[in-house]
Enzyme design. Sequence first.
Site, PDB file in Angstrom:
ATOM      1  N   LEU A  69     -16.981 -10.040  -2.970  1.00  0.00           N
ATOM      2  CA  LEU A  69     -17.199 -10.051  -1.512  1.00  0.00           C
ATOM      3  C   LEU A  69     -18.114  -8.913  -1.073  1.00  0.00           C
ATOM      4  CD1 LEU A  69     -15.458  -7.626   0.055  1.00  0.00           C
ATOM      5  CD2 LEU A  69     -13.572  -9.106  -0.502  1.00  0.00           C
ATOM      6  N   ARG A  70     -18.858  -9.193  -0.012  1.00  0.00           N
ATOM      7  CA  ARG A  70     -19.714  -8.169   0.594  1.00  0.00           C
ATOM      8  C   ARG A  70     -19.069  -7.703   1.888  1.00  0.00           C
ATOM      9  NH1 ARG A  70     -24.551 -12.047   1.454  1.00  0.00           N
ATOM     10  NH2 ARG A  70     -22.701 -13.338   1.680  1.00  0.00           N
ATOM     11  N   GLY A  92     -27.009   1.518  -0.471  1.00  0.00           N
ATOM     12  CA  GLY A  92     -25.945   2.514  -0.357  1.00  0.00           C
ATOM     13  C   GLY A  92     -24.616   1.785  -0.363  1.00  0.00           C
ATOM     14  N   CYS A  95     -20.118   0.436  -3.133  1.00  0.00           N
ATOM     15  CA  CYS A  95     -20.138  -0.319  -4.396  1.00  0.00           C
ATOM     16  C   CYS A  95     -21.344  -0.023  -5.277  1.00  0.00           C
ATOM     17  CB  CYS A  95     -20.062  -1.814  -4.111  1.00  0.00           C
ATOM     18  SG  CYS A  95     -18.466  -2.285  -3.469  1.00  0.00           S
ATOM     19  N   ALA A 112     -37.106  -4.824   1.202  1.00  0.00           N
ATOM     20  CA  ALA A 112     -37.430  -3.421   0.950  1.00  0.00           C
ATOM     21  C   ALA A 112     -36.892  -2.575   2.100  1.00  0.00           C
ATOM     22  CB  ALA A 112     -38.939  -3.258   0.829  1.00  0.00           C
ATOM     23  N   ARG A 155     -19.510   5.107   4.175  1.00  0.00           N
ATOM     24  CA  ARG A 155     -19.413   5.715   2.850  1.00  0.00           C
ATOM     25  C   ARG A 155     -20.725   5.508   2.079  1.00  0.00           C
ATOM     26  NH1 ARG A 155     -14.349   2.799   0.454  1.00  0.00           N
ATOM     27  NH2 ARG A 155     -15.236   1.150   1.733  1.00  0.00           N
ATOM     28  N   ASP A 191       0.861  -1.190   0.000  1.00  0.00           N
ATOM     29  CA  ASP A 191       0.000   0.000   0.000  1.00  0.00           C
ATOM     30  C   ASP A 191       0.890   1.230   0.000  1.00  0.00           C
ATOM     31  OD1 ASP A 191      -3.244   0.273   0.723  1.00  0.00           O
ATOM     32  OD2 ASP A 191      -2.044   2.102   0.889  1.00  0.00           O
TER      33      ASP A 191
END
Length: 438
Positions: A153-154, A257, A260, A252, A327, A30
């Site tokens: 991936l979630r 949001g 992604c 629902a 985010r 990184d």
Amino acid sequence: MKLTIIGSGYVGLTTGACFADVGHHVVCVDNDEQKVKTLLEGKIPIYEPGLEALVKKNVAARRLRFTSSTEEGVEHGEVLFIAVPTPPQADGSVDLSFIEKVAREIAQYLESYRVIVDKSTVPVKTGERVAQTIRRYAKPGVEFDVVSNPEFLREGSAVEDLMKPDRIVIGGNSDRALAIMQKVYEPFMAPVLVTDINSAELIKHAANSFLALKISYINAISEICEAAGADVIKVADGIGADKRIGRDFLSAGLGYGGSCFPKDIAAFIAISEQLGSPFTLLKEVERINARQIDRFVDSIREALWLLKDKRLAVWGLSFKPNTDDVRSSVAVNLVERLVAEGADVVVYDPKAMEKARGLPFADRIRFAASAMEAAQDAEALIIATEWPEFAGVDLAELREKMRTPLIFDGRNIFDPSAATSFGFQYRGIGRGVVPERV
Ligand code: UDX
């Protein structure tokens, strides 16, 4: 195998840790030296269930290390995964400057054959550009192949999704590179789908936009349920029981949001337009998504009349449960709107409070130490994120705490009749058969 991941954000760090855990020797690179320092101290900059333990275990086993040197990474890995951010631009298209920069850096240090894998979510045809760029900047004659290997991936279940993927998509045009990639993924024992590069890139955008479409579909149904007097949860159960449809992603709520879906849908629209085949259906998906929060705020206003100086409790700030990520969080957007109308907002989130303290309007809200503390003297309770602990609260105690018993449940965590039986006026999303309306 020796693997390098360039970019140690959500995808890069989790992928690196999981690769190390199945026995590969992984270097995560990184360019943020502070982040590398934090990681070297054994601290994880994000909250993701299981990740910290996995990183610690594999660092101790010497299968995982961190560096800020791309040169070291390129030298180490026979496969170099690019997992850098691809942020949105004002027009919805993707900023590919991080990818382009990494491609040039890799080219600069390339001495012998490497497989260069794009893991970041990118518009179709990016792989071609990456290959072109590396060819242009690399030493003449040095061999390499570019492969697309999108990540599905979630957040909140990233480790599990990586360890037990539904499928692994590998897009490449070289047998040599594809054979190496098959070896990388052998330990995961998951179905592998091999495609060309463009198809692999499209699979990622098509998958995410299809999931967003499912969410907007059920959200559009929720509005009809409210108008007609029907329960969207029952409707979702009824259609979701059909195996061709499936129940997942039919909850629902306030809309999707996160870092992604909003970005990827906008990017897919932008690339489809650039290619001369505008994907107009996705514009409707976006429109329905934006409408959910508008309708919700309207319903709060309708019940409370003016929001100015009203004491509102908001439960949830993260964009979904089991993450501290705020985010593009709909919950944050909601709080911002309430604050803009002068409401006196007290928030609580089990994990995202620290990140939320950095938001621009943070000094205009109050942070409570618990869900019940936030609800104290509230004139309405608003549920913005479906953290499991919220669904388990004692409704009798909650009723005692609040000044006026109004619940606006943006994630349908409560049973309307249970809430009303405790004296609440309850409004969920798409739950038009509630006996008493707010
Ligand atoms: C998504 C994709 O699921 C994943 O495959 C991809 O790699 C990255 O984008 P993520 O953004 O982490 O993952 O979360 P996800 O669980 O998909 O939820 C996205 C948003 O949709 C959240 O705001 C969530 O609240 C919302 N959502 C999800 C709904 O409103 N209803 C649902 O039924 C499901």
